[in-house]
Design a protein around this motif. Structure first.
Motif, mmCIF file in Angstrom:
data_model
loop_
_atom_site.group_PDB
_atom_site.id
_atom_site.type_symbol
_atom_site.label_atom_id
_atom_site.label_comp_id
_atom_site.label_asym_id
_atom_site.label_seq_id
_atom_site.Cartn_x
_atom_site.Cartn_y
_atom_site.Cartn_z
ATOM 1 N N UNK A 19 -6.265 5.979 -5.842
ATOM 2 C CA UNK A 19 -6.083 5.711 -3.924
ATOM 3 C C UNK A 19 -7.036 6.105 -3.601
ATOM 4 N N UNK A 20 -6.461 7.695 -3.271
ATOM 5 C CA UNK A 20 -7.641 8.315 -2.109
ATOM 6 C C UNK A 20 -9.239 7.630 -2.470
ATOM 7 N N UNK A 25 -5.751 1.719 0.496
ATOM 8 C CA UNK A 25 -4.622 1.358 2.249
ATOM 9 C C UNK A 25 -3.827 1.274 1.262
ATOM 10 N N UNK A 26 -3.824 -0.042 0.896
ATOM 11 C CA UNK A 26 -2.658 -0.257 0.406
ATOM 12 C C UNK A 26 -1.941 0.062 -1.345
ATOM 13 N N UNK A 32 2.512 6.499 0.170
ATOM 14 C CA UNK A 32 3.606 7.067 0.554
ATOM 15 C C UNK A 32 5.023 6.797 1.022
ATOM 16 N N UNK A 33 5.412 6.015 1.206
ATOM 17 C CA UNK A 33 6.500 4.693 0.784
ATOM 18 C C UNK A 33 7.193 5.753 -0.329
ATOM 19 N N UNK A 34 6.363 5.975 -1.082
ATOM 20 C CA UNK A 34 7.560 6.627 -2.920
ATOM 21 C C UNK A 34 8.291 7.940 -2.120
ATOM 22 N N UNK A 59 -10.011 5.064 7.316
ATOM 23 C CA UNK A 59 -8.558 4.316 6.929
ATOM 24 C C UNK A 59 -7.602 5.004 7.133
ATOM 25 N N UNK A 60 -8.281 5.471 5.127
ATOM 26 C CA UNK A 60 -6.947 6.524 4.408
ATOM 27 C C UNK A 60 -6.793 8.000 5.134
ATOM 28 N N UNK A 61 -7.876 8.453 6.226
ATOM 29 C CA UNK A 61 -7.488 9.972 6.496
ATOM 30 C C UNK A 61 -6.355 9.070 7.797
ATOM 31 N N UNK A 62 -6.632 8.767 8.175
ATOM 32 C CA UNK A 62 -5.615 7.957 9.552
ATOM 33 C C UNK A 62 -4.211 8.137 9.438
#
Length: 143
Positions: A19-20, A25-26, A32-34, A59-62
């Motif tokens: 994903x990264x 992003x989703x 992250x949520x997991x 955007x992924x870094x942020x």
């Protein structure tokens, strides 16, 4: 520098890694949520932040930094995510990481040392990081 060495790190989920690297992003947000470990490392010693930095996925870094990824971790060759982004010519990712470090560390006489894992970030930080020239300094001693 942080105490967590490459050898001591937990293994990076291959799905979070994909994903990264793809910049989705989703999908990263789902991990992250997991509660996936954002400082875990792949088989080459790279964290998700390092992987996104090398591929200029700002955007992924942020997203990772806002969720608590540690920008101070070093890869096996001794580079942090900012150094990796700079070496790869990933200007947008380097700017995002640099902005996070600037927002998190008050200026001092010596070199700025960025260690965002010790600072609580929220949505206002993400907004500040995406809307220059707003500058938000956080007193890390007060956290």
């Amino acid at each position: 520098m942080t105490d967590m060495s490459v050898q001591d790190a937990s293994p990076l989920s291959r799905f979070l890694r994909m994903a990264v690297m793809a910049g989705v992003e989703n999908a990263v947000q789902i991990h992250i949520d997991r509660g996936d470990n954002l400082n875990a490392r792949d088989d080459k010693g790279q964290t998700p932040l390092m992987l996104s930095a090398a591929r200029n996925k700002a955007a992924i870094c942020k997203l990772l930094l806002a969720a608590g990824a540690d920008a101070a971790l070093l890869d096996p060759s001794g580079r942090n995510a900012l150094g990796i982004a700079q070496a790869a010519g990933a200007c947008e990712a380097a700017s995002a990481i640099e902005a996070a470090c600037t927002l998190l560390v008050a200026p001092c006489d010596s070199d700025v040392f960025c260690e965002p894992a010790h600072v609580v970030l929220d949505e206002q930080w993400v907004q500040a990081a995406t809307d220059p020239p707003t500058i938000l300094l956080v007193d890390s001693a007060a956290q």
